[in-house]
Design a protein around this motif. Sequence first.
Motif, short mmCIF file in Angstrom:
data_model
loop_
_atom_site.label_atom_id
_atom_site.label_comp_id
_atom_site.label_asym_id
_atom_site.label_seq_id
_atom_site.Cartn_x
_atom_site.Cartn_y
_atom_site.Cartn_z
N ASP A 254 0.89 -1.02 0.09
CA ASP A 254 0.31 -0.04 -0.04
C ASP A 254 0.96 1.56 0.36
OD1 ASP A 254 -2.39 -2.20 0.39
OD2 ASP A 254 -1.95 -1.97 2.24
N GLN A 255 2.03 1.36 0.73
CA GLN A 255 3.11 2.47 0.69
C GLN A 255 4.37 2.40 1.16
OE1 GLN A 255 1.50 5.35 3.49
NE2 GLN A 255 1.98 7.37 2.00
N PRO B 186 16.03 4.14 6.59
CA PRO B 186 14.86 3.98 7.33
C PRO B 186 13.81 3.35 6.13
CG PRO B 186 14.93 5.45 8.31
CD PRO B 186 16.37 5.03 7.42
N PHE B 187 13.18 2.78 6.35
CA PHE B 187 12.02 2.55 5.22
C PHE B 187 10.92 1.93 6.36
CE2 PHE B 187 15.52 2.88 1.90
CZ PHE B 187 14.51 3.78 1.11
N ALA B 188 9.33 2.48 6.32
CA ALA B 188 8.37 1.75 6.44
C ALA B 188 7.93 1.40 5.24
CB ALA B 188 7.14 3.26 7.68
N TYR B 189 6.99 -0.07 5.90
CA TYR B 189 6.40 -0.06 5.12
C TYR B 189 4.70 -0.40 4.90
CZ TYR B 189 8.03 -4.62 6.06
OH TYR B 189 8.22 -5.40 6.57
N TYR B 190 3.78 -0.05 4.59
CA TYR B 190 2.29 -1.26 4.51
C TYR B 190 1.89 -1.72 3.84
CZ TYR B 190 2.57 3.56 7.33
OH TYR B 190 3.04 4.06 8.11
N LEU B 191 1.44 -3.16 4.25
CA LEU B 191 0.93 -3.86 3.13
C LEU B 191 -0.25 -4.46 4.10
CD1 LEU B 191 3.82 -6.75 3.86
CD2 LEU B 191 3.27 -4.65 1.72
N SER B 192 -1.25 -5.23 3.38
CA SER B 192 -2.57 -5.85 2.86
C SER B 192 -2.77 -7.00 2.82
CB SER B 192 -3.77 -4.83 2.85
OG SER B 192 -3.70 -3.38 2.55
N ILE B 193 -3.38 -8.00 3.55
CA ILE B 193 -2.67 -9.13 3.22
C ILE B 193 -5.10 -9.92 3.09
CG2 ILE B 193 -2.96 -11.98 4.31
CD1 ILE B 193 -0.28 -10.16 5.65
N VAL C 229 -1.16 -23.23 3.15
CA VAL C 229 -1.35 -22.07 2.21
C VAL C 229 0.39 -21.19 2.22
CG1 VAL C 229 -3.32 -23.23 1.90
CG2 VAL C 229 -2.91 -20.63 3.24
N TYR C 230 -0.13 -20.43 0.84
CA TYR C 230 1.01 -19.75 0.93
C TYR C 230 0.76 -18.04 0.52
CZ TYR C 230 3.50 -20.31 -3.62
OH TYR C 230 3.68 -20.96 -4.76
N VAL C 231 1.37 -17.16 0.16
CA VAL C 231 0.94 -15.88 -0.44
C VAL C 231 2.08 -14.81 -0.38
CG1 VAL C 231 -0.57 -14.17 0.82
CG2 VAL C 231 -1.14 -14.01 -1.29
N ARG C 232 2.59 -15.08 -1.66
CA ARG C 232 3.44 -14.02 -1.80
C ARG C 232 3.18 -12.55 -2.15
NH1 ARG C 232 7.68 -17.57 -2.83
NH2 ARG C 232 7.69 -18.76 -4.11
N VAL C 233 4.42 -11.87 -1.77
CA VAL C 233 4.20 -10.89 -1.54
C VAL C 233 5.07 -9.97 -2.94
CG1 VAL C 233 4.99 -8.34 0.20
CG2 VAL C 233 4.17 -10.43 0.74
N PRO C 234 3.73 -8.52 -3.21
CA PRO C 234 5.08 -8.86 -4.71
C PRO C 234 6.28 -7.61 -4.39
CG PRO C 234 2.56 -7.36 -4.57
CD PRO C 234 3.26 -8.74 -3.22
N ASP C 235 7.50 -7.84 -4.71
CA ASP C 235 8.72 -6.94 -4.89
C ASP C 235 8.26 -5.70 -4.68
OD1 ASP C 235 9.39 -9.54 -4.95
OD2 ASP C 235 11.11 -9.14 -7.50
N PHE C 236 8.70 -5.10 -3.79
CA PHE C 236 9.30 -3.48 -3.54
C PHE C 236 10.25 -3.34 -3.91
CE2 PHE C 236 7.78 -5.24 0.23
CZ PHE C 236 8.14 -4.42 1.65
N ARG C 237 10.47 -1.37 -3.75
CA ARG C 237 11.91 -1.03 -3.92
C ARG C 237 11.86 -0.22 -2.79
NH1 ARG C 237 16.61 -2.20 -6.62
NH2 ARG C 237 17.13 -0.03 -6.47
#
Length: 127
Positions: free
Chosen positions: A16-17, A33-40, A113-121
């Motif tokens: 998400d960000q 430092p980087f913060a990342y915001y994800l949603s499953i 089960v598994y789910v992949r996180v899209p790669d992010f830079r």
Amino acid sequence: MPLQFEQLPGLSVSVDQVLYLPHLQVPPDKPHPFAYYLSIHNHSSESITIVGRKWIVTDDGGETLVVEGDGVVGEKPRLEPGQTFSYNSYHVIAEPSVATGTFFGQTDNGKPVYVRVPDFRLELPLV
């Protein structure tokens, strides 16, 4: 016999960000430092509990860091069909990097089960 994880149709992750946060305290060898915001997102017909994760962060110089652990940010979220679990966390890096990850879960009937996180830079801002 080791568990055989399967991809579950309808289970996905969105990035998400991603934010560069230069004001945070960091170790001298990883000053960025980087913060990342994800949603499953669970758009499957099954309830799923996320039980673990694995991250691989590779910098542009080829250095790789692998991080594995239980749950997600200290939780083992359970997602009913149609539910979303959102969270944020962070990585600290020495130079621009790519992060990729996988969440591992289990359905109510015990199927792994598994789910992949899209790669992010994790890209340093231009000064």
